[in-house]
Design a protein around this motif. Structure first.
Motif, PDB file in Angstrom:
ATOM      1  N   ARG A  63      40.376  65.301  79.869  1.00 23.81           N
ATOM      2  CA  ARG A  63      41.443  64.479  80.424  1.00 23.81           C
ATOM      3  C   ARG A  63      42.806  65.155  80.327  1.00 23.81           C
ATOM      4  NH1 ARG A  63      42.312  59.466  78.956  1.00 23.81           N
ATOM      5  NH2 ARG A  63      44.437  59.731  78.276  1.00 23.81           N
ATOM      6  N   ASP A  64      43.664  64.675  81.192  1.00 22.21           N
ATOM      7  CA  ASP A  64      45.031  65.166  81.201  1.00 22.21           C
ATOM      8  C   ASP A  64      45.823  64.219  80.306  1.00 22.21           C
ATOM      9  OD1 ASP A  64      47.619  65.680  81.709  1.00 22.21           O
ATOM     10  OD2 ASP A  64      47.595  65.031  83.803  1.00 22.21           O
ATOM     11  N   LYS A  69      49.784  60.401  76.038  1.00 22.32           N
ATOM     12  CA  LYS A  69      50.871  60.679  75.097  1.00 22.32           C
ATOM     13  C   LYS A  69      52.008  59.686  75.279  1.00 22.32           C
ATOM     14  CE  LYS A  69      50.523  65.379  73.874  1.00 22.32           C
ATOM     15  NZ  LYS A  69      50.637  66.713  74.403  1.00 22.32           N
ATOM     16  N   ASP A  70      52.357  59.404  76.534  1.00 21.72           N
ATOM     17  CA  ASP A  70      53.438  58.466  76.790  1.00 21.72           C
ATOM     18  C   ASP A  70      53.101  57.097  76.217  1.00 21.72           C
ATOM     19  OD1 ASP A  70      54.832  60.377  77.993  1.00 21.72           O
ATOM     20  OD2 ASP A  70      54.406  59.752  80.063  1.00 21.72           O
ATOM     21  N   ARG A 438      42.856  60.949  69.521  1.00 25.94           N
ATOM     22  CA  ARG A 438      44.086  61.545  68.994  1.00 25.94           C
ATOM     23  C   ARG A 438      43.918  63.035  68.748  1.00 25.94           C
ATOM     24  NH1 ARG A 438      45.056  56.955  65.978  1.00 25.94           N
ATOM     25  NH2 ARG A 438      43.903  57.838  64.251  1.00 25.94           N
ATOM     26  N   GLU A 439      42.753  63.413  68.211  1.00 25.64           N
ATOM     27  CA  GLU A 439      42.517  64.830  67.940  1.00 25.64           C
ATOM     28  C   GLU A 439      42.544  65.643  69.215  1.00 25.64           C
ATOM     29  OE1 GLU A 439      38.891  65.187  65.716  1.00 25.64           O
ATOM     30  OE2 GLU A 439      39.903  64.390  63.932  1.00 25.64           O
ATOM     31  N   ILE A 440      41.832  65.142  70.235  1.00 22.83           N
ATOM     32  CA  ILE A 440      41.783  65.859  71.505  1.00 22.83           C
ATOM     33  C   ILE A 440      43.182  65.965  72.105  1.00 22.83           C
ATOM     34  CG2 ILE A 440      40.941  65.710  73.887  1.00 22.83           C
ATOM     35  CD1 ILE A 440      38.396  64.473  72.711  1.00 22.83           C
ATOM     36  N   SER A 441      43.943  64.917  71.991  1.00 21.05           N
ATOM     37  CA  SER A 441      45.285  64.909  72.558  1.00 21.05           C
ATOM     38  C   SER A 441      46.302  65.570  71.640  1.00 21.05           C
ATOM     39  CB  SER A 441      45.730  63.475  72.839  1.00 21.05           C
ATOM     40  OG  SER A 441      44.666  62.704  73.295  1.00 21.05           O
TER      41      SER A 441
END
Ligand SMILES: CC(C)CCC[C@@H](C)[C@H]1CC[C@H]2[C@@H]3CC=C4C[C@@H](O)CC[C@]4(C)[C@H]3CC[C@]12C
Length: 485
Positions: A63-64, A69-70, A438-441
């Motif tokens: 995913r993007d 994040k926002d 969260r980890e991936i992001s």
């Protein structure tokens, strides 16, 4: 004023704008009469879903993340918010939010104490870090650790007196009394509180106790709970990081972290940390608690020091529950001696000269242990305060991360052990998933109501309350909070 004192001293009248806030009478969403706990719980489940965290597994791996994040940043707080000018006085908070209904005097169902079966499970855990082993729900009491640490406030009257006492040496005797009084609840109380989910919170506001308290789980591994409590004359804050080590016959509990206290009258700063606790006799199931270590309460401004010594059973036999301590002034001479038992109560005595031991002088009561509740044995060894912690007052507007809304705990309280166990599993899975996202992001978790602050007096960093929770509660809008249940 140092950084830390500026936030810790909020509640002073100079920053009080509570008069200016247009006050909406706390009206609840459930304005119907006689709502049951389950009605209230249902009304919450619709309200608080955070769609951003509902992502399919396929999406999860590919995913993007800007969008996520926002969304995530919306419920984490910019650090500068701690200087929020809209501070409410403690008196205002307590008066507005304290429950008006009579607290319950028993749990919905009685429970038989777990005994022997504990060992049959524990023997597989030798040498392991118990905070990492998923335990059967029958080891749990229907309270979360975010709630359990609020029980340290059971004898909070000690702090209320301390906050009004001008003589700083005598005041320190009361603070020592408070710091030692939290061990009353370590006897006849051998169930494990629920390990809070990351972001789980708990508020305790009581007019009879004169306290408003907020806790939040700020880390999952190692488990860490940030704590903020305020009375009219004092502020208490800190964090408890739990280490639970299982050693065969016994289990060692090492609460790490420093507790801070500031008296509002003169801004003096006190701090102390907690002695080690050992739960013995796990094999026969006949548990008993022992404490080892010295409570050292230091006043960073006056140089005064209070000590309370806990001696383990192995050294003094049946006298092990006795505690002895003293209050020393900056020169190191003793001003007061403290005596008592951590399960029964404590008192202090003035020492008049270097050669005086305090013996024969008039002693003053600090606190006396409260009598146990009816059928305590079949109610997890709870006290009157423990009973009230998980009770929902339909008049109160709660944050959706509040431990009272935690479904597995509620099911256990109602005696639905199997369903409670399944639900606990579901919540833990949900937590793992969120962590994976969260980890991936590559996002760090940031607590919602606490920010880390460096304290020059103890040269340590502690999570401190950011000042927003009570204001959000007043406006009946907690903003973006994580969806954890
Ligand atoms: C194997 C199972 C049965 C072990 C159960 C361990 C229980 C009894 C332990 C685990 C964590 C412990 C708590 C950890 C920290 C504190 C804060 C302190 O200020 C008072 C004691 C208190 C509140 C402890 C009471 C006992 C406790 C609840």
């Amino acid at each position: 004023m140092s950084e830390i004192s500026s936030i810790a001293s909020h509640g002073n009248s100079s920053t009080d704008v509570s008069q200016d806030i247009e006050f909406i009478k706390p009206r609840t969403k459930w304005d119907k009469d006689n709502l049951s706990t389950s009605d209230v719980l249902e009304s919450y489940t619709e309200e608080c879903t955070d769609d951003k965290l509902h992502i399919s597994d396929a999406e999860l791996s590919n995913r993007d993340d800007d969008e996520f994040k926002d969304a995530y940043n919306e419920f984490t707080l910019p650090a500068n918010r701690i200087f929020n000018p809209h501070e409410l006085t403690t008196q205002f908070i307590i008066q507005q939010f304290s429950s008006r209904t009579k607290p319950r005097d028993s749990l919905p169902v009685m429970k038989d104490q777990v005994g022997f079966s504990v060992w049959s499970f524990l023997k597989h855990c030798l040498g392991k870090d118990l905070t990492r082993v998923p335990m059967p729900i029958t080891f749990n009491e229907p309270l979360s650790f975010t709630q359990r640490i609020c029980e340290d406030l059971d004898y909070v009257e000690q702090l209320n007196i301390a906050g009004r006492t001008q003589d700083t040496a005598e005041r320190l005797a009361y603070i020592a009394g408070f710091a030692a009084s939290c061990y009353v609840t370590t006897q006849n109380r051998y169930s494990k509180p629920f390990n809070p989910l990351l972001g789980e919170t708990f508020e305790l506001i009581s007019e009879t106790m004169g306290v408003a308290c907020l806790t939040e789980q700020t880390s999952h591994h190692p488990p860490m709970t940030a704590f903020h409590a305020e009375g009219v004359d004092w502020t208490l804050w800190g964090e408890v990081r739990l280490e639970l080590k299982f050693r065969g016959q016994y289990c060692k509990v090492i609460p790490q972290g420093v507790l801070h206290l500031r008296t509002k009258m003169d801004g003096l700063h006190y701090s102390w940390s907690k002695p080690t606790l050992i739960i013995h006799n796990l094999i026969l199931g006949n548990f008993w608690a022992d404490h080892d270590g010295t409570l050292e309460i230091r006043c960073h401004n006056t140089g005064e020091l209070a000590t309370v010594v806990f001696t383990p059973h192995s050294k003094v036999g049946s006298l092990y529950k006795e505690v002895h301590g003293e209050v020393k002034n900056a020169d190191g001479s003793v001003e007061y001696v403290i005596n008592g038992r951590w399960d029964q109560g404590m008192s202090y005595t003035k020492v008049n000269s270097k050669t005086d031991t305090g013996a024969g002088n008039e002693s003053h009561k600090l606190w006396t242990a409260k009598p146990p509740i009816l059928h305590a044995f079949n109610q997890y060894g709870f006290t009157q305060l423990s009973l009230s912690l998980n009770e929902i007052d339909p008049e109160t507007y709660l944050c959706s991360t509040d431990s009272r809304l935690r479904p597995d705990q509620r099911l256990l309280e109602e005696g639905n052990v199997d369903e409670a166990s399944d639900t606990k599993y579901r919540l833990e899975e949900k937590q793992r998933r969120t962590r994976k996202i969260r980890e991936i992001s590559k996002l760090d978790y940031r607590p919602r109501w606490f920010v880390p602050m460096y304290d020059p007096d103890t040269k340590s960093t502690t999570y401190c309350y950011n000042g927003d929770y009570w204001i959000c509660k007043l406006r009946q809008n907690f903003g973006k909070v994580p969806d954890i249940f």
